[in-house]
Design an enzyme around this catalytic site. Structure first.
Site, PDB file in Angstrom:
ATOM      1  N   ARG A 191       0.843  -1.191   0.000  1.00 43.45           N
ATOM      2  CA  ARG A 191       0.000   0.000   0.000  1.00 43.45           C
ATOM      3  C   ARG A 191       0.886   1.251   0.000  1.00 43.45           C
ATOM      4  O   ARG A 191       1.952   1.260   0.597  1.00 43.45           O
ATOM      5  CB  ARG A 191      -0.840  -0.040   1.290  1.00 43.45           C
ATOM      6  CG  ARG A 191      -1.843   1.085   1.433  1.00 43.45           C
ATOM      7  CD  ARG A 191      -2.946   0.981   0.435  1.00 43.45           C
ATOM      8  NE  ARG A 191      -4.131   1.713   0.884  1.00 43.45           N
ATOM      9  CZ  ARG A 191      -5.153   1.988   0.082  1.00 43.45           C
ATOM     10  NH1 ARG A 191      -5.154   1.591  -1.171  1.00 43.45           N
ATOM     11  NH2 ARG A 191      -6.201   2.630   0.553  1.00 43.45           N
ATOM     12  N   THR A 229      -9.472   0.594  -9.943  1.00 42.14           N
ATOM     13  CA  THR A 229      -8.787  -0.593  -9.409  1.00 42.14           C
ATOM     14  C   THR A 229      -8.793  -1.796 -10.367  1.00 42.14           C
ATOM     15  O   THR A 229      -9.484  -1.799 -11.376  1.00 42.14           O
ATOM     16  CB  THR A 229      -9.429  -0.963  -8.047  1.00 42.14           C
ATOM     17  OG1 THR A 229      -9.362   0.194  -7.236  1.00 42.14           O
ATOM     18  CG2 THR A 229      -8.772  -2.084  -7.320  1.00 42.14           C
ATOM     19  N   THR A 289      -4.189  -0.801  -7.394  1.00 35.38           N
ATOM     20  CA  THR A 289      -4.986   0.372  -7.770  1.00 35.38           C
ATOM     21  C   THR A 289      -4.179   1.654  -7.812  1.00 35.38           C
ATOM     22  O   THR A 289      -3.104   1.750  -7.216  1.00 35.38           O
ATOM     23  CB  THR A 289      -6.147   0.559  -6.767  1.00 35.38           C
ATOM     24  OG1 THR A 289      -7.076   1.505  -7.292  1.00 35.38           O
ATOM     25  CG2 THR A 289      -5.669   1.047  -5.413  1.00 35.38           C
ATOM     26  N   ASN A 325      -6.344   4.191  -7.208  1.00 33.23           N
ATOM     27  CA  ASN A 325      -7.545   4.750  -6.590  1.00 33.23           C
ATOM     28  C   ASN A 325      -8.547   5.131  -7.687  1.00 33.23           C
ATOM     29  O   ASN A 325      -9.195   4.272  -8.223  1.00 33.23           O
ATOM     30  CB  ASN A 325      -7.252   5.893  -5.627  1.00 33.23           C
ATOM     31  CG  ASN A 325      -8.428   6.097  -4.670  1.00 33.23           C
ATOM     32  OD1 ASN A 325      -9.239   5.198  -4.493  1.00 33.23           O
ATOM     33  ND2 ASN A 325      -8.531   7.257  -4.065  1.00 33.23           N
ATOM     34  N   GLU A 361      -4.156   8.101  -3.910  1.00 33.90           N
ATOM     35  CA  GLU A 361      -4.569   7.254  -2.790  1.00 33.90           C
ATOM     36  C   GLU A 361      -4.771   8.030  -1.493  1.00 33.90           C
ATOM     37  O   GLU A 361      -5.405   7.526  -0.564  1.00 33.90           O
ATOM     38  CB  GLU A 361      -3.525   6.155  -2.572  1.00 33.90           C
ATOM     39  CG  GLU A 361      -4.088   4.805  -2.222  1.00 33.90           C
ATOM     40  CD  GLU A 361      -4.777   4.148  -3.404  1.00 33.90           C
ATOM     41  OE1 GLU A 361      -5.992   3.924  -3.327  1.00 33.90           O
ATOM     42  OE2 GLU A 361      -4.106   3.868  -4.408  1.00 33.90           O
ATOM     43  N   SER A 404      -7.750   0.632   3.360  1.00 33.24           N
ATOM     44  CA  SER A 404      -8.222   0.213   2.038  1.00 33.24           C
ATOM     45  C   SER A 404      -9.408  -0.732   2.168  1.00 33.24           C
ATOM     46  O   SER A 404      -9.596  -1.369   3.203  1.00 33.24           O
ATOM     47  CB  SER A 404      -7.087  -0.509   1.318  1.00 33.24           C
ATOM     48  OG  SER A 404      -7.543  -1.069   0.103  1.00 33.24           O
ATOM     49  N   SER A 405     -10.172  -0.846   1.093  1.00 26.05           N
ATOM     50  CA  SER A 405     -11.223  -1.863   1.021  1.00 26.05           C
ATOM     51  C   SER A 405     -10.805  -3.040   0.154  1.00 26.05           C
ATOM     52  O   SER A 405     -11.577  -3.992  -0.012  1.00 26.05           O
ATOM     53  CB  SER A 405     -12.497  -1.256   0.429  1.00 26.05           C
ATOM     54  OG  SER A 405     -12.980  -0.246   1.268  1.00 26.05           O
ATOM     55  N   GLY A 433     -13.874   0.234  -4.915  1.00 26.76           N
ATOM     56  CA  GLY A 433     -13.909   0.961  -3.645  1.00 26.76           C
ATOM     57  C   GLY A 433     -14.585   0.132  -2.573  1.00 26.76           C
ATOM     58  O   GLY A 433     -14.304  -1.057  -2.418  1.00 26.76           O
TER      59      GLY A 433
HETATM   60  O1  DON Z   1      -8.016   0.915  -1.485  1.00 22.18           O
HETATM   61  C1  DON Z   1      -9.194   1.211  -1.678  1.00 22.18           C
HETATM   62  O2  DON Z   1     -10.119   0.824  -0.985  1.00 22.18           O
HETATM   63  C2  DON Z   1      -9.512   2.072  -2.855  1.00 22.18           C
HETATM   64  N1  DON Z   1      -8.398   2.912  -3.177  1.00 22.18           N
HETATM   65  C3  DON Z   1      -9.893   1.210  -3.979  1.00 22.18           C
HETATM   66  C4  DON Z   1     -10.251   2.053  -5.142  1.00 22.18           C
HETATM   67  C5  DON Z   1     -11.146   1.424  -6.084  1.00 22.18           C
HETATM   68  O3  DON Z   1     -11.501   0.275  -6.052  1.00 22.18           O
HETATM   69  C6  DON Z   1     -11.595   2.345  -7.105  1.00 22.18           C
HETATM   70  N2  DON Z   1     -12.916   2.015  -7.505  1.00 22.18           N
HETATM   71  N3  DON Z   1     -13.917   2.521  -7.293  1.00 22.18           N
END
Ligand code: DON
Length: 531
Positions: free
Chosen positions: A64, A341, A359, A361, A380, A412-413, A435
């Site tokens: 990350r 992502t 990702t 982001n 990010e 993060s998700s 996300g």
């Molecule tokens: O780490 C995360 O949770 C986000 N930066 C992921 C971003 C993502 O999946 C973009 N899509 N909507």
């Protein structure tokens, strides 16, 4: 079998497997290829997480991004007390990239060594150098955010040559990125994090008003974490621990639902969606309030993963009535963005598996490209609680544990996940883009197989729903909820909202003696293929 969001990248992974590489080798080569052919999310300027099962042991790698050392808790606080948009766009939104360090670390520890590091980068270098044919899917990734890319001369020159979108059928080349990849191939991560390349990146940052310095780059480390392991329906689930919220939040949802017979309630019946939504709501409320980088804050994982926690949540779920989010947590305005992502699932012939999500982001991240380097940088920083208590790009209202601090990793998700069968061997390799909808999608794909006995392609294809506490809505996909089901949910007090689609989540599963791959039908170009 390799499943990714871009056919050319799937081919690269497939060829690595065919030439004797293991799942980790294939994942690494695929990730570099995605940086070239799917630059809207594939990256060297971003970060991610990798969960692996190799020779019967489980691993979790955290690459990350980190907050630059000059960052401060309130750096995005505007004069009106609200968050500025600087965390989403431009040089100030960029975290210290982790991908190159992470991929090298994964290869060093878990790669087969039957192929060299340089050999894993060769296909990506070739794709960047010789180029690839622009198709509609690639063109659309640029079209979606061309306003942002236009604002940055480096990005405009690369992705909007001559001021226009690349035409379908023409060849897209990125020789600058090829040169960067060649440096990484010959020097390893030090060619990226130190020396001329790092200095160039730092100089562009400074010029653009960003915070990432040469010292930040030199100091970046990928970290091995203890995988977050839990049980669901007698299966062992291996997930990513903080700074990803993926493993624990999926576990909270699963633990609450373990006491319900979802199959008996019926797939997407009002009663089933109701309990899913209520479990998701409570899991997200806990996620948003308590989780953050474990090197900075204590994450109450034991409490949240306990039977007692799940039981306490279930006691508050009313059988036929939604619990308003306001009773759990402050509501927010809807903030649903498309799935940016990208997720990669790989299995090899030795039974090893990799789930890797990476990702920038947002689509094309910060939208800024370092002139001469040929890749965009992430945005990010927006995944922090940029102003604790206010919502981010995904509508998540996060709290103090995820506040910004120098060197800290934003929560993060992303949820790369491996499910083991009752025989202890890999059964499902899962993960998603999107996300906050990543977590709920991974849970639903898992539940579709384990609760409803769906095949992997059906589990991926099945309509999805999503609830994340705030905003107080049950999201669903077009045609995903029959009118009568929707009305029944509304009658229980669930406000519902249709969104274009929820997450992108290609997957792999075990089918008898072989593997079954499922591309994501919601994403053009997604492909699952074996050697
Ligand atoms: O780490 C995360 O949770 C986000 N930066 C992921 C971003 C993502 O999946 C973009 N899509 N909507």
């Amino acid at each position: 079998m390799v499943a990714t969001d871009a056919a050319l990248a799937t081919h690269v992974g497939r060829d690595v497997l065919a030439s004797g590489g293991n799942a980790v080798d294939a994942a690494v080569a695929t990730a570099f290829a995605l940086a070239v052919v799917f630059p809207t999310a594939g990256n060297v300027g971003g970060g991610g997480f990798l969960v692996a099962r190799v020779r019967g042991a489980s691993y979790a790698l955290d690459f990350r991004e980190t907050a630059p050392h000059a960052s401060t808790r309130n750096m995005y606080l505007g004069p009106d007390g609200k968050a500025t948009l600087d965390s989403r766009d431009g040089w100030r939104s960029v975290g210290v990239p982790g991908t190159v360090a992470g991929l090298y670390e994964a290869w060093q520890k878990l790669g087969s060594k039957r192929t060299t590091w340089a050999a894993l980068l060769a296909p990506a270098i070739d794709l960047a150098d010789r180029g690839f044919v622009v198709d509609d899917a690639f063109r659309k990734t640029i079209e979606r955010v061309d306003d942002r890319l236009k604002k940055d001369p480096g990005s405009a020159a690369l992705y909007l040559p001559g001021g226009a979108l690349p035409a379908v059928g023409t060849t897209f080349r990125d020789p600058d990125l090829a040169a960067v990849l060649r440096t990484i191939a010959s020097q390893g991560p030090s060619g990226f994090y130190k020396g001329p390349l790092a200095e160039r990146l730092a100089a562009a940052m400074k010029k653009g008003g960003g915070l990432v310095t040469a010292d930040d780059l030199r100091g970046y480390r990928a970290k091995w974490r203890t995988p977050f392991v839990f049980e669901y329906r007698g299966h062992t689930i291996i997930g990513m621990p903080p700074p990803s919220s993926g493993g624990i939040t999926t576990a909270m949802i699963a633990h609450v639902l373990a006491a319900y017979d979802l199959h008996a309630l019926g797939f997407h019946s009002p009663a089933e969606i109701h309990v899913l939504a209520e479990a998701m709501r409570r899991a997200f409320a806990a996620r948003n309030a308590t989780l953050g980088d474990p090197d900075f804050v204590a994450n109450p994982l034991e409490t949240l993963a306990s039977d007692a926690w799940a039981e306490a949540q279930r006691k508050t779920i009313r059988e036929d009535r939604a619990t308003p989010t306001s009773e759990l947590f402050a509501p927010a305005t809807p903030g649903h963005e498309g799935p940016h992502t990208t997720h990669v699932s790989v299995v090899d012939g030795e039974g090893n598996a990799v789930a890797m999500t990476t990702t920038l982001n947002a689509w094309y991240g910060s939208g800024v490209t370092v002139p001469g380097l040929g890749f965009v940088l992430n945005d990010e920083m927006d995944d922090f609680a940029t102003v604790p208590g206010t919502e981010n790009m995904f509508g998540l209202v996060q709290k103090e544990p995820n506040a910004i601090a120098p060197g800290k990793r934003m929560l993060s998700s992303m949820s790369p996940t491996i499910v083991l069968g009752k025989d202890g061997a890999v059964e499902l390799v899962l993960g998603a883009a999107g996300g906050s909808t990543i977590i709920t999608t991974v849970f639903q794909e898992m539940s579709n197989v384990l609760d409803f006995g769906m095949t992997v392609p059906d589990a991926v294809r099945a309509p999805r729903m999503h609830q994340q506490d705030a905003p107080d809505l049950v999201f669903f996909e077009p045609h995903g909820l029959p009118d009568d089901v929707r009305r029944a949910l509304e009658a229980m007090g669930h406000a519902t909202k249709e969104v274009e689609h929820l997450a992108d989540a290609p997957a792999i599963g075990r089918l008898g003696g072989g593997w079954e791959g499922a591309a994501e039908p919601r994403r053009d170009g997604s492909l699952a293929e074996g050697p």
